[in-house]
Each structure stands twice: as C-alpha cells, then as structure tokens.
Design a protein around this motif. Sequence first.
Motif, PDB file in Angstrom:
ATOM      1  N   ARG A  33      47.920  -1.031 -16.141  1.00 32.50           N
ATOM      2  CA  ARG A  33      47.941  -0.263 -14.897  1.00 32.50           C
ATOM      3  C   ARG A  33      49.292  -0.243 -14.194  1.00 32.50           C
ATOM      4  O   ARG A  33      49.479   0.489 -13.236  1.00 32.50           O
ATOM      5  CB  ARG A  33      46.877  -0.812 -13.928  1.00 32.50           C
TER       6      ARG A  33
ATOM      7  N   LYS B  44      42.204   3.288 -10.676  1.00 32.28           N
ATOM      8  CA  LYS B  44      42.234   4.592 -11.333  1.00 32.28           C
ATOM      9  C   LYS B  44      43.658   5.114 -11.511  1.00 32.28           C
ATOM     10  O   LYS B  44      43.882   6.063 -12.251  1.00 32.28           O
ATOM     11  CB  LYS B  44      41.410   5.593 -10.523  1.00 32.28           C
ATOM     12  N   GLU B  45      44.607   4.504 -10.805  1.00 32.58           N
ATOM     13  CA  GLU B  45      46.001   4.919 -10.905  1.00 32.58           C
ATOM     14  C   GLU B  45      46.723   3.996 -11.879  1.00 32.58           C
ATOM     15  O   GLU B  45      46.529   2.779 -11.852  1.00 32.58           O
ATOM     16  CB  GLU B  45      46.660   4.849  -9.528  1.00 32.58           C
TER      17      GLU B  45
ATOM     18  N   LEU C 121      47.862   8.066 -16.718  1.00 31.95           N
ATOM     19  CA  LEU C 121      46.643   8.261 -17.500  1.00 31.95           C
ATOM     20  C   LEU C 121      46.461   9.714 -17.921  1.00 31.95           C
ATOM     21  O   LEU C 121      45.603  10.018 -18.745  1.00 31.95           O
ATOM     22  CB  LEU C 121      45.426   7.798 -16.694  1.00 31.95           C
TER      23      LEU C 121
ATOM     24  N   ASP D 256      46.690   2.157  -5.357  1.00 35.66           N
ATOM     25  CA  ASP D 256      45.257   2.448  -5.435  1.00 35.66           C
ATOM     26  C   ASP D 256      44.499   1.201  -5.888  1.00 35.66           C
ATOM     27  O   ASP D 256      44.632   0.765  -7.034  1.00 35.66           O
ATOM     28  CB  ASP D 256      45.021   3.596  -6.419  1.00 35.66           C
TER      29      ASP D 256
ATOM     30  N   SER E 252      41.438   0.867  -6.606  1.00 32.44           N
ATOM     31  CA  SER E 252      40.308   1.149  -7.493  1.00 32.44           C
ATOM     32  C   SER E 252      40.667   1.007  -8.963  1.00 32.44           C
ATOM     33  O   SER E 252      39.788   0.957  -9.824  1.00 32.44           O
ATOM     34  CB  SER E 252      39.799   2.573  -7.239  1.00 32.44           C
TER      35      SER E 252
END
Length: 570
Positions: free
Chosen positions: A525, A554-555, A188, A550, A552
């Motif tokens: 992701r 976020k990775e 990201l 991860d 969440s």
Amino acid sequence: MGPPKGEACSGGLCLFLTMGVPIITLAGRGLFSRIVARANFRGAFAMPARLSLLLAAGAIAGAADFTQPPRIAPNPNPQAPLAAVLRFAASEPVETVITVSGGGAPHQLRYGMDRKPQEGLPVLGMRAGRRHLIEVAIRDARGRVTKAPAALEYTPPPLPPGMPPIRVSAPLKERMEPGFTIISVRTLSPTLGLLVAIDAEGEIVWLYRTGSRISDFERRRNGNVLLCTLDFEILEIDMLGNTVARWYARGRPKGAGEGIAVDTMTFHHEIDELPNGNLLALGTSVREIADYYTSETDAGAPRKAQRVMGDQVVEFTRAGKVVWKWDAFDHLDPFRIGYETFSGYWERRGFPGVVDWSHANNLLYDERDDSILISFRYQSAIVKVDHKTGRVVWILGKPEGWAGRFQDRLFRAVGNTRWFHHQHAPFPTPGGTMLVFDNGNYQASPFEPPLPPSKTYSRAVEYRLEEKKRTARQIWESESGPGPDSVVSVAMGNAEKMPRTGNILVSYGALLDRPGDKWESGAGRWTRIREYTHTHPPRLVWEAVIRGADPSGKEAWQSFCSTRWPSLAP
C-alpha cells in the motif's frame, strides 16, 4: 556613467578583463549581451586603446548570434504538462545551455549542436505553479559564448489531480548524489501509467502520464525514454511526452494495435537497449506440460496437465524483426516451481488457465562479456546467459532444488552470506560486485514451509562474486534484520550504486502496512525510496516516502523502480 575601471569602450563596443579573459559587450546590439573568448589575453590593457579595440573586433568576428530571440511556450502535449518549449534561431549550429532558477536549486540543461533550437528545446525541471527564470546562452564551434540579454519568465501549470503524496527527509543532504530522482509510480489502477521526476526536496518537476500502467523505463543515449506497459507494449518517448516509436507483442490478448508487431506473446517488466541499437525485452511462451504440480505447499497433491507460462528474452530491431530469442523452457527446469506459481498472475492479465512458472522480472545486458543477466523471481535466482550461444553460464541464488545438470553452474555461499528470495533488479557495479534488491518473501521454496511476513524483511544486498570459483560473499546490506525501521516489500523494487558519491539508491516497491502472518498478492500500500552511504553500518542520506492518507486501505502508492539522473536533458 563612464565605463567600469579597466574597461575600454568605443562606439558602443567595450572590452574589459575578467579573470584574465576578455569580455566583449556590444551595447548597441540588443540580440545578445556578451561573448566570452577562450583566449587568455593577459595584459591587453597595456596596449594602445585602438589596438585593444581591434583585438576585440577580431574576437567577435564570425561568433554565433541570435537571429531570432529566445521565446518560451507551454508544452502542447498534456502528457508532460510541467515541461515547456524554448525556441530561437542562431546564425550557425550552436550548443545551448539553459539555466533554470526560481524553484529549488538552479540547474542547467545542455543541448548539443545536433539539436535545432528553432524546432524547440525542452525546458525541464520546473516546479508546478512556481515562477521560474530561464536564462539562455549559446556556444559556437570555437567555444565562444553568446548570452541572451534578458532572462525569460515561465510559470508551469498546477499539478494535475491524482499525483502521489511525497514526503522527503534528508538527514545527510550534503552527501546526496546530485540530480533528479525518477520514479515509476504505480497505483491500484491498471489504466494509470506514471513517471515522475522529483528534486532533492521531493517536489515533482517533471511527469509523464499514459493510459496503461508502466513497469520498467530506460533512458536511451539520445535522451529519449523507453518504457514497458501493462498493454504489452514498449514505447519510446521524448521528454515532452511525444511518442517517438511503439512496439507491441503480437500474441497479446487484445490483438493488433498501433505501432510495430513483434513476434512474442507478451512484453513485460523490462526493456533494455543494446549497443547496436537493437532492443532487448522480456517476453513469454506457453507450453502444456503433463503431470504438472497443482500446489506449492503439498508435494503429494494430485497432478494434472497444465498450461505453463515461461519467460523469453527477445532481441529485435527497431523495425520489429526478431534477431535472437532465448526461451527459459529450453534451458531451465519447469518442474522447479516457486511460491506464487499458482497465484493467478497471468490469468489477471488475460491468459485464463495459465500458471506462472519462472516469472522473470528484470534483464540486463553486460557489454563487457556479451552476456545477459535475467532475474527469475519465482526461482529466487539470477541467471547469466551467453548472448552468442544462449548457454547458461551460471546461476546465482539458493542452490537447493536444482537438478544435477545444473550443479556445476551454481554458486556457493561463503562467509556470513544470506541468500535473497523473490528478488528484483541485479545491478553489476563498476567494482565488479553485484547489487540485488532482496524482497525477502517467503524465505523458502516449495515444498518447505514459508516464513510469515512478520518474520521477514526486505533489503538491498551486495555480493562479491568469484565466477571461476563459483563463490558468492555478501559484503554489504542496507538492513541486517527485522527491526523498528525494517519493511516488507511484497513486489517490485531495485537498488543502484550512484556514480559520483558511491551511495546506494534503493526503491522498496510495494510495502505492507502491517506485516502479519499471511502472504497476500497485491497487498502493498505504500513505498519509500532511500539513499544510503556505502558504509558499515550504512547511514541514511535521503528518503522519499509515498503514502496516502486513506485509512481504509483502498489507496495504494507503489514504485516499480527508481533511478537518479544528473540532468533531465540528455
């Protein structure tokens, strides 16, 4: 100890036969251990010993020698930390063969006589933190080989932090295409550009890092690598990570920088090298169009003047001079929009208030007929362009929505053929077919209602094209429908046919964790790279999965594209 059976020695010079080939060992010369002559002297030991030794002396006369012994040192460039540099000097120009062992299967690196070993040869393909043995041999112009007396030892440093977590499985490892898999890895972060090479076990054995996200990369004939970055730059690097050349788009938002300016607004997605040494890249131009769409779902939504981004193909010399330019606005219909035209792609890249019409994501020069293939993602179309005239030769893809002037250039699907949607990376095969990575997004064009991600899937697909008849027949696909093993790639990806095995290597781009009912830009992701047999049905040969732990979300680990190189050396 006396000489081995079948060996004659005198004054430290020994001649013996192995498989009918004379091997000369000079025990008294520490700079090299043996020379293998090309000649096949069968029955040499039937000769008198003195004559045999004279022949041996003649065989080594003028043979290449190490005048400075091989030595190895870490690569001084931290952008490619797993590489090392080998140096030595020879008595004449030589070919060099470096055998690397100790981390995975042994492999060889070959460098031609045009390389100067005293200036350094890259040692590549080593696993981080592992002890490796490096054996060096040189071959002179007469084909005789001199081998260094002892192997060198080298241990590359550990992997730097932030490397992709790669898990490999190989159900049919014995059927793999040999070589190293090179992946353009993305996260990201827009400030991480990363290329990695992995071996068959998924170990990273080479990497290159830069400060801007990398999209496409291409290997030049000299072994250097061309790559395109998010900074609207094209770099040429060598395998030690050194920047050899640099070009940037003159119209980019950040303005002038290092390297040579080229007259286009951006460089994006793709770079190719032409046979004449010129470079071919995707660029863009902006036009203000009156009464333009404001929605891709409601045809009746109010229209307004819009600043619209379209694609260019730019050919330029290494000095940066543009010698040929093709602009999609001049050849295609800007009112044929696609899903994601209003997704803000160019706004996120520094062009506020600009909508994305055509979104080319790949180009490929075909030397066979001097043509260029351009993949337009939002058009769900692959366009063939005559390089000499700029004329659109044909358009491959779902034929709906094209204006009347394009009808004679459209392909017609025959047989059990399913069209691609939001595709990437057309790949003409040696057999005359066309491979495409079909992201399969939306399965519709404005203003048809799209299918949700949960009802679509991504695949590699192969078509047989009859260009004169304008027919396309689907002849192979990696997946045939949604199922427990299918995935949805929201962006990127490619598919290539392997030259030795005929297997198909597929990079799946940016994959959704759990495909739901809504399309979201940038939601991928994780990724996978798969190698399939080119059979019906296809069988999985090898797979690399890159996925973080991860929970969440976020990775993210994605692959813009991947390929398989037989060797890391040219």
